[in-house]
Scaffold this active site. Structure first.
Site, PDB file in Angstrom:
ATOM      1  CG  HIS A 279      -2.048   0.943   1.188  1.00 18.51           C
ATOM      2  ND1 HIS A 279      -2.370   1.689   0.081  1.00 18.51           N
ATOM      3  CD2 HIS A 279      -2.926   1.334   2.159  1.00 18.51           C
ATOM      4  CE1 HIS A 279      -3.397   2.472   0.354  1.00 18.51           C
ATOM      5  NE2 HIS A 279      -3.753   2.286   1.612  1.00 18.51           N
ATOM      6  CG  HIS A 330      -4.080   1.015  -9.212  1.00 19.51           C
ATOM      7  ND1 HIS A 330      -5.453   1.068  -9.066  1.00 19.51           N
ATOM      8  CD2 HIS A 330      -3.567   1.711  -8.155  1.00 19.51           C
ATOM      9  CE1 HIS A 330      -5.750   1.759  -7.990  1.00 19.51           C
ATOM     10  NE2 HIS A 330      -4.629   2.164  -7.417  1.00 19.51           N
ATOM     11  CG  ASP A 389       3.073   3.782  -4.679  1.00 16.78           C
ATOM     12  OD1 ASP A 389       3.063   4.731  -3.885  1.00 16.78           O
ATOM     13  OD2 ASP A 389       2.210   2.889  -4.673  1.00 16.78           O
TER      14      ASP A 389
END
Length: 453
Positions: A279, A330, A389
């Site tokens: 996460h 994702h 990210d």
């Protein structure tokens, strides 16, 4: 390690050899229509509730099947990129406006924003003795753990911690949004001192500064920063502030809130969730993976060499052994993650201005080569994209922000979304969230101890 710790470790090691086997569950998901990760068989999420806070759109459903589309992220119905682009064009700070929008459900007028910003600025001051008693006296190697502990500790400094009225929830939310950056900055200063052998410096925030300006000011030894740095960090905060009720940390907050627990317990749980490398901790994992690849690939400009090493990462032979290329893929976005696209643009511009263009190009190479490799190995037919990210860690690194602060900065941004989801769950949920787990343990007959082998 003391003697008691050694005894405990020896004891644990003595019976853990076959423990994984006894914990193993060998029943297929299809046998009971099990939805691992609360995902349907077609990859869509299991619907567990409704929200007005945020919306993540990465595909449409046509004739019962998901169809990929360019990703969109909405805060209270507003496209987040419209908000980001408006502030970027005007050269203004926008995170405070985003926080107001998420909490209040509407955009503020000038006067409403002025009052909110003033109250939020006052909330940045931690309770008397908090830094000394809760942060300095119990330093932590990990800032996220210290943040979670500090959030729980704030319960003891609140005269009305358990009241779940809308007025009290909003008061607690504003205080937490204001205090998160200060707790993180102070926890980092203490970590540097006690574990890295650096000098300890604690700076006091200034009320007239924005969240991003204050953070850069108090986290840096000389308190210096440029407006351009603060504006870029502000964009990072806006993009990370919310991501729908289904993301792991927001869902954790809602699950805890559904039990009727206090705000500090619910938010501390969200912090713990965000810490995980699958996460919020993924941005640090991306940079760790990136640095590992740079250290082990002789020519990072050679696609074949980079692809070979990425293949070894996927095989679990190198890096952390998890078999994952962090930053790619994702759960919702298919063709694109709008946050990643925005950050990639800013990362390239900053890389060109700071002489880090080679790092940017290598990250781009990992994205370009890694996506088809993952899709091929896993037999994925739905389009796959880089997630937020992939480039966030690179941007933070170019801002001179240490890796210890990558995930905590995510938390500083996301606290606005968490608080909004908590308020919504308390006001509209009405039932404790309790999904089902089917027991697959075999029935056993109790045998007296003296007859056991």
């Amino acid at each position: 390690m003391n003697e008691k710790s050694e005894i405990l470790n020896e004891y644990v090691a003595s019976f853990c050899g076959d423990l994984k086997e006894r914990y193993a569950i060998n029943y297929g998901a299809g046998q009971y229509n099990l939805k691992r990760g609360l995902r349907n068989a077609d990859g869509t999420g299991v619907l567990v509730g409704f929200t007005k806070v945020g919306s993540v759109q990465g595909y449409m459903v046509e004739d019962g099947a998901p169809v990929p589309i360019p990703g969109k992220l909405y805060y209270r119905g507003y496209d987040v990129m419209d908000i980001v682009n408006a502030h970027a064009q005007d050269g203004t700070f926008g995170y405070e406006e985003v926080a107001y929008l998420l909490l209040m459900g509407k955009l503020p007028t000038h006067e409403q924003f002025r009052r909110f910003d003033t109250v939020l600025s006052h909330a940045r001051i931690l309770p008397d003795g908090f830094t000394e008693d809760m942060i300095i006296k119990a330093p932590s190697k990990n800032i996220m753990n210290k943040l979670a502990r500090s959030v729980l500790a704030l319960y003891s400094y609140d005269d009305n911690p358990d009241d779940t009225s809308i007025e009290n929830l909003m008061r607690q939310s504003i205080e937490l949004i204001g205090r998160f950056p200060i707790i993180v900055a102070n926890a980092y200063a203490v970590k540097r001192h006690y574990f890295d052998g650096k000098s300890l410096y604690i700076h006091v925030p200034k009320e007239e500064l924005s969240v991003s300006e204050n953070f850069l000011r108090i986290v840096r030894k000389d308190k210096s920063y440029t407006r351009e740095e603060a504006l870029l960090l502000d964009i990072m905060l806006m993009l990370h502030a919310e991501h729908g009720g289904g993301n792991n940390s927001a869902f954790t907050c809602r699950v805890l809130s559904s039990s009727g627990t206090d705000t500090y317990s619910a938010i501390a749980g969200a912090v713990g969730s965000l810490k995980g490398p699958l996460h919020g901790g993924a941005s640090k994992k991306v940079m760790d993976m990136f640095n590992d690849l740079k250290a082990n690939v002789k020519d990072v400009n050679d696609d074949d060499e980079v692809a070979h090493y990425l293949g070894k990462i996927l095989d679990g032979e190198v890096f952390d052994g998890a078999g994952k290329i962090y930053g790619l893929g994702h759960a919702v976005y298919t063709m694109s993650d709008p946050r990643a696209e925005a950050l990639k643009k800013y990362a390239q511009k900053m890389a060109e201005n700071t002489g880090k263009i080679d790092d940017f190009l290598l990250m781009e190479t990992i994205e370009r080569l890694g996506i088809p490799m993952i899709m091929d190995r896993k037999g994925i037919t739905m389009p796959m994209c880089a997630n937020v990210d992939m480039y966030s860690g690179l941007v933070y690194t170019m801002l001179g922000i240490p890796e210890d602060l990558l995930t905590p900065l995510f938390a500083i941004a996301r606290i606005a979304g968490w608080c909004s989801h908590r308020i919504e769950e308390v006001l509209t949920g009405g039932r404790i969230i309790r999904p089902a787990y089917r027991s697959v343990a075999k029935k056993q007959v109790y045998v007296p101890m003296e007859k056991r082998k």
